[in-house]
Design an enzyme around this catalytic site. Structure first.
Site, PDB file in Angstrom:
ATOM      1  N   ASP A  37       0.862  -1.189   0.000  1.00 42.76           N
ATOM      2  CA  ASP A  37       0.000   0.000   0.000  1.00 42.76           C
ATOM      3  C   ASP A  37       0.900   1.241   0.000  1.00 42.76           C
ATOM      4  O   ASP A  37       1.850   1.320   0.783  1.00 42.76           O
ATOM      5  CB  ASP A  37      -0.885  -0.027   1.256  1.00 42.76           C
ATOM      6  CG  ASP A  37      -2.040   0.957   1.167  1.00 42.76           C
ATOM      7  OD1 ASP A  37      -3.191   0.517   1.234  1.00 42.76           O
ATOM      8  OD2 ASP A  37      -1.780   2.167   1.031  1.00 42.76           O
ATOM      9  N   ILE A  38       0.593   2.204  -0.894  1.00 39.06           N
ATOM     10  CA  ILE A  38       1.478   3.388  -0.955  1.00 39.06           C
ATOM     11  C   ILE A  38       1.216   4.410   0.148  1.00 39.06           C
ATOM     12  O   ILE A  38       2.003   5.330   0.328  1.00 39.06           O
ATOM     13  CB  ILE A  38       1.456   4.132  -2.326  1.00 39.06           C
ATOM     14  CG1 ILE A  38       0.056   4.436  -2.789  1.00 39.06           C
ATOM     15  CG2 ILE A  38       2.281   3.450  -3.366  1.00 39.06           C
ATOM     16  CD1 ILE A  38       0.048   5.488  -3.895  1.00 39.06           C
ATOM     17  N   GLN A 100     -14.501   3.052   2.013  1.00 36.90           N
ATOM     18  CA  GLN A 100     -13.806   2.487   0.848  1.00 36.90           C
ATOM     19  C   GLN A 100     -13.454   3.601  -0.131  1.00 36.90           C
ATOM     20  O   GLN A 100     -14.289   4.477  -0.421  1.00 36.90           O
ATOM     21  CB  GLN A 100     -14.692   1.440   0.154  1.00 36.90           C
ATOM     22  CG  GLN A 100     -13.984   0.709  -0.985  1.00 36.90           C
ATOM     23  CD  GLN A 100     -14.840  -0.413  -1.604  1.00 36.90           C
ATOM     24  OE1 GLN A 100     -15.976  -0.650  -1.195  1.00 36.90           O
ATOM     25  NE2 GLN A 100     -14.281  -1.095  -2.584  1.00 36.90           N
ATOM     26  N   HIS A 106     -10.446  -5.541  -2.156  1.00 39.49           N
ATOM     27  CA  HIS A 106      -9.092  -5.773  -1.646  1.00 39.49           C
ATOM     28  C   HIS A 106      -9.122  -6.008  -0.141  1.00 39.49           C
ATOM     29  O   HIS A 106      -9.913  -5.402   0.574  1.00 39.49           O
ATOM     30  CB  HIS A 106      -8.151  -4.616  -1.980  1.00 39.49           C
ATOM     31  CG  HIS A 106      -8.689  -3.275  -1.591  1.00 39.49           C
ATOM     32  ND1 HIS A 106      -9.624  -2.598  -2.344  1.00 39.49           N
ATOM     33  CD2 HIS A 106      -8.446  -2.481  -0.521  1.00 39.49           C
ATOM     34  CE1 HIS A 106      -9.919  -1.453  -1.768  1.00 39.49           C
ATOM     35  NE2 HIS A 106      -9.228  -1.358  -0.641  1.00 39.49           N
TER      36      HIS A 106
END
Ligand code: 5GP
Length: 143
Positions: A37-38, A100, A106
Site C-alpha cells: 500500500d502506498i 472504501q 481488496h
C-alpha cells in the site's frame, strides 16, 4: 458470475493488474496479486486483490475468495517473519459509506495493532518508494 454493474474497469487497481501503473509486488498468481500500500497505515501494509471484476465482498466469486484468503495467509506468514510480531490487522471496507476509496475488492493486511493504526488513505502519508521496494522484496523472500 456477472460483472458488477458499478465496476469501473479503469479504477486504479484494475490498472495495476493490467500493468499500466507500477506497484511493489509481494506475491502474484493466476487469481491474485499482493502489493505494498502506498499510504501505509503501518510499516509493511500489504493489499491483496483478485484478478476479477469485483467492487466489494458481495461481488466476489467463491473461487476467487478462496484464492484471496490463501494468498492472504502467505502474506500474513511473511509479515510475521519479517516484522517479528504475531499481530496483523486484517481489514476490508465495503462501500464509500464504510470509507472504501478504491472500488476494486481488496483485503488489507497491516502488521500493527488496531490501537496504533495510522489514518486511512491519507495523501500526505505516502511512503518512500525505495523503502516500499525493499519491504516488498523482504516479504516476497519470506513466503
Ligand atoms: P480502501 O479505502 O478502498 O479500503 O483502500 C484503498 C487503499 O489503496 C488505501 O489504503 C490506499 O492507501 C491504497 N492506494 C490508493 N491508491 C494506490 C495506488 O496507486 N497504489 C497502491 N499501491 N496503493 C494505493
Amino acid at each position: 458470475m456477472n460483472k458488477p454493474l458499478n465496476y469501473d474497469a479503469n479504477n486504479i487497481f484494475a490498472k495495476i493488474i493490467k500493468g499500466e501503473i507500477p506497484n511493489h509486488t509481494v506475491y502474484e498468481d493466476d487469481k491474485t496479486l499482493a502489493f505494498m500500500d502506498i499510504m501505509p497505515m503501518a510499516e509493511g501494509h500489504v493489499l491483496v486483490i483478485p484478478k476479477c471484476e469485483a467492487v466489494e465482498l458481495s461481488d466476489m466469486p467463491a473461487d476467487y475468495l478462496k484464492a484471496i484468503f490463501e494468498t492472504a495467509q502467505k502474506i500474513m506468514g511473511a509479515q510475521r517473519k519479517v516484522f517479528e510480531r504475531d499481530g496483523i490487522v486484517q481489514m476490508q471496507l465495503n462501500s464509500e459509506q464504510a470509507g472504501q476509496t478504491v472500488f476494486h475488492y481488496h483485503v488489507h493486511l497491516i502488521p500493527t495493532s488496531i490501537h496504533t493504526l495510522r489514518e486511512h488513505a491519507t495523501l500526505n502519508q505516502q511512503a518512500d518508494h525505495g523503502k516500499l521496494a525493499e519491504l516488498a522484496q523482504r516479504l516476497a523472500e519470506s513466503i
